[in-house]
Design a protein around this motif. Structure first.
Motif, PDB file in Angstrom:
ATOM      1  N   ARG A  34       0.827  -1.203   0.000  1.00  0.00           N
ATOM      2  CA  ARG A  34       0.000   0.000   0.000  1.00  0.00           C
ATOM      3  C   ARG A  34       0.864   1.257   0.000  1.00  0.00           C
ATOM      4  NH1 ARG A  34      -4.143  -0.247   4.786  1.00  0.00           N
ATOM      5  NH2 ARG A  34      -4.219  -2.515   4.849  1.00  0.00           N
ATOM      6  N   GLU A  35       1.937   1.222   0.787  1.00  0.00           N
ATOM      7  CA  GLU A  35       2.846   2.368   0.813  1.00  0.00           C
ATOM      8  C   GLU A  35       3.579   2.521  -0.510  1.00  0.00           C
ATOM      9  OE1 GLU A  35       3.083   4.616   3.291  1.00  0.00           O
ATOM     10  OE2 GLU A  35       1.438   3.503   4.227  1.00  0.00           O
ATOM     11  N   VAL A 107       9.346   2.705   0.745  1.00  0.00           N
ATOM     12  CA  VAL A 107       8.664   1.407   0.788  1.00  0.00           C
ATOM     13  C   VAL A 107       9.094   0.638   2.040  1.00  0.00           C
ATOM     14  CG1 VAL A 107       8.194  -0.745  -0.428  1.00  0.00           C
ATOM     15  CG2 VAL A 107       8.650   1.340  -1.732  1.00  0.00           C
ATOM     16  N   PRO A 108       8.154   0.242   2.915  1.00  0.00           N
ATOM     17  CA  PRO A 108       8.508  -0.588   4.069  1.00  0.00           C
ATOM     18  C   PRO A 108       9.049  -1.953   3.635  1.00  0.00           C
ATOM     19  CG  PRO A 108       6.345   0.412   4.346  1.00  0.00           C
ATOM     20  CD  PRO A 108       6.737   0.630   2.922  1.00  0.00           C
ATOM     21  N   VAL A 109       9.705  -2.621   4.566  1.00  0.00           N
ATOM     22  CA  VAL A 109      10.270  -3.950   4.342  1.00  0.00           C
ATOM     23  C   VAL A 109       9.547  -4.943   5.247  1.00  0.00           C
ATOM     24  CG1 VAL A 109      12.365  -5.366   4.535  1.00  0.00           C
ATOM     25  CG2 VAL A 109      12.520  -2.999   3.713  1.00  0.00           C
ATOM     26  N   ALA A 110       9.239  -6.124   4.717  1.00  0.00           N
ATOM     27  CA  ALA A 110       8.669  -7.203   5.537  1.00  0.00           C
ATOM     28  C   ALA A 110       9.809  -7.994   6.158  1.00  0.00           C
ATOM     29  CB  ALA A 110       7.798  -8.111   4.675  1.00  0.00           C
ATOM     30  N   ALA A 111       9.694  -8.287   7.454  1.00  0.00           N
ATOM     31  CA  ALA A 111      10.777  -8.969   8.173  1.00  0.00           C
ATOM     32  C   ALA A 111      10.225 -10.074   9.059  1.00  0.00           C
ATOM     33  CB  ALA A 111      11.559  -7.969   9.027  1.00  0.00           C
ATOM     34  N   TRP A 121       5.673 -12.183  11.088  1.00  0.00           N
ATOM     35  CA  TRP A 121       6.247 -11.169  10.221  1.00  0.00           C
ATOM     36  C   TRP A 121       5.928  -9.781  10.756  1.00  0.00           C
ATOM     37  CZ3 TRP A 121       9.222 -11.720   5.730  1.00  0.00           C
ATOM     38  CH2 TRP A 121       9.486 -13.042   5.359  1.00  0.00           C
ATOM     39  N   SER A 122       6.880  -8.880  10.586  1.00  0.00           N
ATOM     40  CA  SER A 122       6.740  -7.488  11.010  1.00  0.00           C
ATOM     41  C   SER A 122       6.939  -6.572   9.809  1.00  0.00           C
ATOM     42  CB  SER A 122       7.782  -7.144  12.084  1.00  0.00           C
ATOM     43  OG  SER A 122       7.635  -7.978  13.213  1.00  0.00           O
ATOM     44  N   VAL A 123       6.466  -5.329   9.945  1.00  0.00           N
ATOM     45  CA  VAL A 123       6.662  -4.344   8.890  1.00  0.00           C
ATOM     46  C   VAL A 123       7.673  -3.313   9.387  1.00  0.00           C
ATOM     47  CG1 VAL A 123       4.593  -3.033   9.621  1.00  0.00           C
ATOM     48  CG2 VAL A 123       5.543  -2.723   7.314  1.00  0.00           C
ATOM     49  N   ILE A 124       8.803  -3.219   8.674  1.00  0.00           N
ATOM     50  CA  ILE A 124       9.870  -2.287   9.034  1.00  0.00           C
ATOM     51  C   ILE A 124       9.617  -0.974   8.307  1.00  0.00           C
ATOM     52  CG2 ILE A 124      12.355  -1.898   9.116  1.00  0.00           C
ATOM     53  CD1 ILE A 124      11.398  -4.331  10.724  1.00  0.00           C
ATOM     54  N   CYS A 125       9.479   0.093   9.096  1.00  0.00           N
ATOM     55  CA  CYS A 125       9.064   1.386   8.551  1.00  0.00           C
ATOM     56  C   CYS A 125      10.141   2.463   8.692  1.00  0.00           C
ATOM     57  CB  CYS A 125       7.796   1.870   9.256  1.00  0.00           C
ATOM     58  SG  CYS A 125       6.477   0.644   9.295  1.00  0.00           S
ATOM     59  N   ARG A 162       9.395  -0.049  -5.764  1.00  0.00           N
ATOM     60  CA  ARG A 162       8.796   1.256  -5.463  1.00  0.00           C
ATOM     61  C   ARG A 162       7.466   1.441  -6.200  1.00  0.00           C
ATOM     62  NH1 ARG A 162       7.221   5.100  -2.305  1.00  0.00           N
ATOM     63  NH2 ARG A 162       5.426   5.403  -3.622  1.00  0.00           N
ATOM     64  N   SER A 163       7.405   1.027  -7.446  1.00  0.00           N
ATOM     65  CA  SER A 163       6.177   1.200  -8.240  1.00  0.00           C
ATOM     66  C   SER A 163       5.777  -0.146  -8.834  1.00  0.00           C
ATOM     67  CB  SER A 163       6.399   2.233  -9.349  1.00  0.00           C
ATOM     68  OG  SER A 163       6.726   3.488  -8.807  1.00  0.00           O
ATOM     69  N   PRO A 164       5.190  -1.024  -8.027  1.00  0.00           N
ATOM     70  CA  PRO A 164       4.841  -2.366  -8.513  1.00  0.00           C
ATOM     71  C   PRO A 164       3.823  -2.313  -9.643  1.00  0.00           C
ATOM     72  CG  PRO A 164       3.870  -1.945  -6.359  1.00  0.00           C
ATOM     73  CD  PRO A 164       4.792  -0.810  -6.641  1.00  0.00           C
ATOM     74  N   ARG A 165       4.005  -3.205 -10.636  1.00  0.00           N
ATOM     75  CA  ARG A 165       3.135  -3.226 -11.816  1.00  0.00           C
ATOM     76  C   ARG A 165       2.534  -4.625 -11.966  1.00  0.00           C
ATOM     77  NH1 ARG A 165       6.020  -3.002 -16.328  1.00  0.00           N
ATOM     78  NH2 ARG A 165       7.898  -3.708 -15.244  1.00  0.00           N
ATOM     79  N   PRO A 166       1.355  -4.877 -11.463  1.00  0.00           N
ATOM     80  CA  PRO A 166       0.758  -6.212 -11.556  1.00  0.00           C
ATOM     81  C   PRO A 166       0.479  -6.600 -13.002  1.00  0.00           C
ATOM     82  CG  PRO A 166      -0.834  -4.622 -10.702  1.00  0.00           C
ATOM     83  CD  PRO A 166       0.480  -3.926 -10.762  1.00  0.00           C
ATOM     84  N   ARG A 167       0.587  -7.908 -13.275  1.00  0.00           N
ATOM     85  CA  ARG A 167       0.392  -8.428 -14.630  1.00  0.00           C
ATOM     86  C   ARG A 167      -1.075  -8.589 -15.000  1.00  0.00           C
ATOM     87  NH1 ARG A 167       1.831 -13.238 -16.248  1.00  0.00           N
ATOM     88  NH2 ARG A 167       2.254 -14.230 -14.248  1.00  0.00           N
ATOM     89  N   GLY A 168      -1.990  -8.282 -14.116  1.00  0.00           N
ATOM     90  CA  GLY A 168      -3.401  -8.317 -14.454  1.00  0.00           C
ATOM     91  C   GLY A 168      -3.992  -9.709 -14.438  1.00  0.00           C
ATOM     92  N   ARG A 169      -4.965  -9.946 -15.330  1.00  0.00           N
ATOM     93  CA  ARG A 169      -5.741 -11.183 -15.290  1.00  0.00           C
ATOM     94  C   ARG A 169      -4.856 -12.417 -15.455  1.00  0.00           C
ATOM     95  NH1 ARG A 169     -10.762 -11.896 -19.312  1.00  0.00           N
ATOM     96  NH2 ARG A 169     -11.354  -9.974 -18.225  1.00  0.00           N
TER      97      ARG A 169
END
Length: 314
Positions: A34-35, A107-111, A121-125, A162-169
């Motif tokens: 989301r971030e 962008v936060p990091v998952a740890a 899991w934690s979110v590193i901010c 930083r700017s994720p681009r999903p591949r869609g369907r």
């Protein structure tokens, strides 16, 4: 900033217990993405990573193995066109560089293995170079704005673009293929072994069994949401099969919920008796039959040229 104090991404929410989001990795990745500018939601992330269709490896540890975690991150990387990176036990200096680079990019990091809840899991901010600490949220019982501050202990880190681009369907259809393969490779066998172990054991199965039930309920709840959303995006025939798969997963989930809340005193007391364990095995066997129908419907969503009401396979 930098040497004058901590650098943080402000306002990141904390992952929470007891919210129907029992897979902390999916909850944390959702918060971090989301971030980064992409709001997928928990159900979609569970579906894309394959976790919505997982069966725990009980009577072993019910939680994710390292291999399962790596596979989930690879699936997310594929869905986002690359640049999702799993770092397994990086050295402290390298880990600090990973966190610094990601936080500086916003962008936060998952740890995993950090802070006050190292099993989740934690979110590193943020980071504090002077004190050699990371800032962020571990899994909490209630919302809290203030970040925790701990040294960089960690087993795994997930770095996101930083700017994720999903591949869609196509990414969503690939998730359905991956779910079917996982069921064929290990999921069905794990269910069958689970039932066999319950019927054969002379001892109460303990907390790991309850955790496994809880994880399946959480996963299939996400699967229902994911498949119903996917069905809305598909053509009518595959969409109808996806709806049917969602209905069968819901059936299995409701069967497991009917036993009572996992880890409750009543649920665990029932397993103290041989009769209670037989009843539990019977319940799981009924859930397995619903799951078999669900995964058959998933396969037909990709293959069939006729709608479910013309088929007698279910």
């Amino acid at each position: 900033r930098g040497s004058t104090g901590p650098t943080v991404i402000a306002g990141v929410d904390a992952p929470l217990r007891g919210t129907g989001r029992g897979h902390s990795i999916a909850q944390v990745l959702d918060l971090a993405l989301r971030e980064a500018g992409l709001s997928l939601g928990y159900d979609a992330l569970m579906g894309i990573t394959g976790l919505a269709f997982r069966v725990p490896a009980w009577p072993g540890a019910a939680g994710l193995t390292g291999d399962e975690t790596a596979a989930a991150v690879r699936a997310l990387d594929d869905a986002l066109r690359g640049d999702v990176v799993l770092h397994e036990a990086p050295e402290t200096d390298a880990a600090m560089d990973i966190v610094r680079r990601s936080i500086d990019a916003g962008v936060p990091v998952a740890a995993l293995g950090w802070g006050s809840a190292k099993e989740s899991w934690s979110v590193i901010c943020g980071y504090d170079t002077d004190r050699g600490r990371w800032l962020g949220h571990c899994v909490l019982d209630a919302p809290r704005k203030q970040y925790e501050s701990w040294p960089p202990t960690h087993e795994m880190l997930v770095e996101l673009p930083r700017s994720p681009r999903p591949r869609g369907r196509e990414a969503l259809r690939q998730a359905v293929r991956r779910a079917g393969a996982s069921w064929s490779d290990s999921g069905e066998q794990r269910y069958e072994r689970w039932i066999t172990e319950l019927r054969g054991t002379e001892e109460p199965p303990g907390i790991d069994h309850e955790v496994a039930v809880e994880l399946v309920i959480d996963a299939r709840t996400a699967a229902v949401g994911f498949l119903r959303r996917l069905a809305e995006l598909e053509e009518p025939i595959p969409g109808a099969w996806l709806e049917l798969a969602a209905d069968r997963h819901l059936e299995a989930m409701e069967l497991l919920e009917s036993r009572g809340r996992p880890q409750s005193q009543a649920a665990m007391a029932r397993l103290e008796t041989r009769r209670g364990r037989e009843m539990e095995a019977d319940l799981l066997a009924r859930a397995l039959r619903s799951e078999q129908k669900a995964f058959r419907a998933l396969r037909l969503a990709l293959e069939a040229d006729y709608p479910p009401d013309e088929a007698d396979v279910l």
